[in-house]
Motif scaffolding. Structure first.
Motif, PDB file in Angstrom:
ATOM      1  N   ALA A 141      52.282  21.041  31.319  1.00 42.95           N
ATOM      2  CA  ALA A 141      52.910  19.766  30.970  1.00 42.95           C
ATOM      3  C   ALA A 141      54.267  19.596  31.641  1.00 42.95           C
ATOM      4  CB  ALA A 141      53.059  19.666  29.454  1.00 42.95           C
ATOM      5  N   LEU A 142      54.859  20.696  32.082  1.00 43.49           N
ATOM      6  CA  LEU A 142      56.173  20.637  32.719  1.00 43.49           C
ATOM      7  C   LEU A 142      56.086  20.538  34.238  1.00 43.49           C
ATOM      8  CD1 LEU A 142      57.908  23.373  30.540  1.00 43.49           C
ATOM      9  CD2 LEU A 142      58.372  20.918  30.482  1.00 43.49           C
ATOM     10  N   SER A 143      54.874  20.587  34.780  1.00 42.85           N
ATOM     11  CA  SER A 143      54.737  20.545  36.236  1.00 42.85           C
ATOM     12  C   SER A 143      54.931  19.126  36.758  1.00 42.85           C
ATOM     13  CB  SER A 143      53.368  21.077  36.660  1.00 42.85           C
ATOM     14  OG  SER A 143      52.340  20.218  36.225  1.00 42.85           O
ATOM     15  N   ASP A 144      55.478  19.027  37.951  1.00 38.31           N
ATOM     16  CA  ASP A 144      55.654  17.732  38.608  1.00 38.31           C
ATOM     17  C   ASP A 144      54.412  17.343  39.398  1.00 38.31           C
ATOM     18  OD1 ASP A 144      58.596  17.129  38.055  1.00 38.31           O
ATOM     19  OD2 ASP A 144      58.708  19.155  38.884  1.00 38.31           O
ATOM     20  N   LEU A 145      53.625  18.351  39.788  1.00 40.67           N
ATOM     21  CA  LEU A 145      52.397  18.091  40.534  1.00 40.67           C
ATOM     22  C   LEU A 145      51.460  19.281  40.356  1.00 40.67           C
ATOM     23  CD1 LEU A 145      51.070  16.063  42.578  1.00 40.67           C
ATOM     24  CD2 LEU A 145      51.927  17.564  44.397  1.00 40.67           C
ATOM     25  N   THR A 146      50.169  18.983  40.170  1.00 39.11           N
ATOM     26  CA  THR A 146      49.159  20.037  40.115  1.00 39.11           C
ATOM     27  C   THR A 146      48.528  20.177  41.494  1.00 39.11           C
ATOM     28  OG1 THR A 146      48.687  19.571  37.790  1.00 39.11           O
ATOM     29  CG2 THR A 146      47.039  20.821  39.006  1.00 39.11           C
ATOM     30  N   VAL A 147      48.397  21.419  41.942  1.00 39.60           N
ATOM     31  CA  VAL A 147      47.931  21.711  43.293  1.00 39.60           C
ATOM     32  C   VAL A 147      46.648  22.526  43.217  1.00 39.60           C
ATOM     33  CG1 VAL A 147      48.520  22.807  45.483  1.00 39.60           C
ATOM     34  CG2 VAL A 147      50.321  21.772  44.081  1.00 39.60           C
ATOM     35  N   SER A 148      45.665  22.170  44.023  1.00 44.34           N
ATOM     36  CA  SER A 148      44.437  22.962  44.086  1.00 44.34           C
ATOM     37  C   SER A 148      44.237  23.480  45.507  1.00 44.34           C
ATOM     38  CB  SER A 148      43.222  22.132  43.658  1.00 44.34           C
ATOM     39  OG  SER A 148      42.994  21.073  44.568  1.00 44.34           O
ATOM     40  N   ILE A 149      43.618  24.644  45.608  1.00 43.43           N
ATOM     41  CA  ILE A 149      43.332  25.247  46.909  1.00 43.43           C
ATOM     42  C   ILE A 149      41.870  24.976  47.243  1.00 43.43           C
ATOM     43  CG2 ILE A 149      43.283  27.377  48.245  1.00 43.43           C
ATOM     44  CD1 ILE A 149      45.361  28.515  46.307  1.00 43.43           C
ATOM     45  N   PRO A 150      41.584  24.205  48.275  1.00 43.36           N
ATOM     46  CA  PRO A 150      40.186  23.923  48.625  1.00 43.36           C
ATOM     47  C   PRO A 150      39.446  25.205  48.998  1.00 43.36           C
ATOM     48  CG  PRO A 150      41.699  22.438  49.772  1.00 43.36           C
ATOM     49  CD  PRO A 150      42.535  23.527  49.169  1.00 43.36           C
ATOM     50  N   ASP A 151      38.160  25.250  48.666  1.00 43.56           N
ATOM     51  CA  ASP A 151      37.343  26.392  49.071  1.00 43.56           C
ATOM     52  C   ASP A 151      36.097  25.891  49.797  1.00 43.56           C
ATOM     53  OD1 ASP A 151      34.885  26.244  47.247  1.00 43.56           O
ATOM     54  OD2 ASP A 151      36.506  26.169  45.770  1.00 43.56           O
ATOM     55  N   ARG A 152      35.367  26.810  50.379  1.00 44.13           N
ATOM     56  CA  ARG A 152      34.155  26.467  51.124  1.00 44.13           C
ATOM     57  C   ARG A 152      32.921  27.127  50.511  1.00 44.13           C
ATOM     58  NH1 ARG A 152      35.167  24.207  56.128  1.00 44.13           N
ATOM     59  NH2 ARG A 152      37.364  24.146  56.759  1.00 44.13           N
ATOM     60  N   ALA A 153      33.013  27.455  49.232  1.00 46.01           N
ATOM     61  CA  ALA A 153      31.892  28.120  48.565  1.00 46.01           C
ATOM     62  C   ALA A 153      30.727  27.147  48.388  1.00 46.01           C
ATOM     63  CB  ALA A 153      32.341  28.646  47.209  1.00 46.01           C
TER      64      ALA A 153
END
Length: 247
Positions: free
Chosen positions: A206-218
């Motif tokens: 809740a305190l994050s300014d942005l959520t980041v995801s790491i793309p995968d190739r699975a």
């Protein structure tokens, strides 16, 4: 008493103060001979024992050398978050890493090793269930756990608020966030990583300014649905330094 069984970690500990420690060796050949000379130069006692004796007392990971600690050695790498933020202009040093419920010693050690090699200026860990002084952390970090500045905090959410008040932006690594290649990192970045399986806790997220995801190739339908947290830390840190030049 606690034991260190990694030769890298033994050497790093002997280079610092190790009051009351005793070094046990199964022989004095090669690297063991180097450890013996280093220990004696630092005033640390050395004893030669059998491999069976050493494994019985220090654990199965002991392979020819183990350091039994007396008093807990002082950790010169532990810093006050408040003091660090006060003397460090936001964005001047590189990203802070914040670990949310990451308690596996091997993961914590691997993250500290990555932090050291990538020049990360600070790692924040909660005091609750801290594994910083475990042999697993020392082994996995190859001695980096004694080099990387670490702020041990009583409450991670409060620590994140403190960082934000000081001008830092919080980026939480979690599925469903903005794909990493599209993230416009601010130079004053806190990279927040959660434990595998649980991920970042709701209070910290809740305190994050942005959520980041790491793309995968699975391929679709795989049971492997996330990166190991130490691998994720390396990817995020590399991408930050690839795209951002600290001020």
């Amino acid at each position: 008493m606690s034991w260190i069984t990694s030769r890298h970690a033994i050497e790093a500990t002997l280079q610092r103060e190790a009051p009351g420690a005793v070094l046990y060796l199964t022989d004095l050949r090669g690297r063991n001979g180097d450890l013996q000379r280093l220990a004696r130069s630092r005033g640390v006692g050395v004893k030669t024992v059998s491999g069976e004796w050493l494994r019985k007392r220090a654990g199965s990971s002991a392979r020819g050398a183990a350091l039994e600690l007396g008093e807990s050695p002082s950790r010169s790498s532990v810093v006050s978050l408040k003091d660090w933020l006060r003397r460090t202009p936001p964005g001047s040093t590189g990203p802070i890493l914040a670990l949310d419920h990451v308690t596996d010693p091997h993961n914590v050690g691997a993250i500290l090793r990555t932090a050291y090699l990538m020049g990360v200026p600070l790692v924040i860990v909660p005091a609750r269930r801290s594994v910083l002084d475990s042999d697993g952390v020392r082994r996995s970090s190859a001695g980096a756990s004694d080099e990387v500045p670490v702020a041990v905090v009583p409450n991670l959410a409060s620590a994140l608020r403190e960082c934000k008040r000081a001008g830092w932006w919080v980026y939480a690594a979690d599925a469903g966030g903005t794909p990493l290649p599209e993230v416009p990192f601010d130079s004053a970045a806190v990279l927040l990583l959660g434990a595998e399986g649980k991920g970042v806790s709701p209070g910290a997220a809740a305190l994050s300014d942005l959520t980041v995801s790491i793309p995968d190739r699975a391929p679709g339908g795989t049971t492997v649905d996330s990166f190991n947290v130490s691998v994720a830390a390396g990817i995020l840190t590399y991408e930050y330094f690839r795209t951002v030049q600290p001020e």
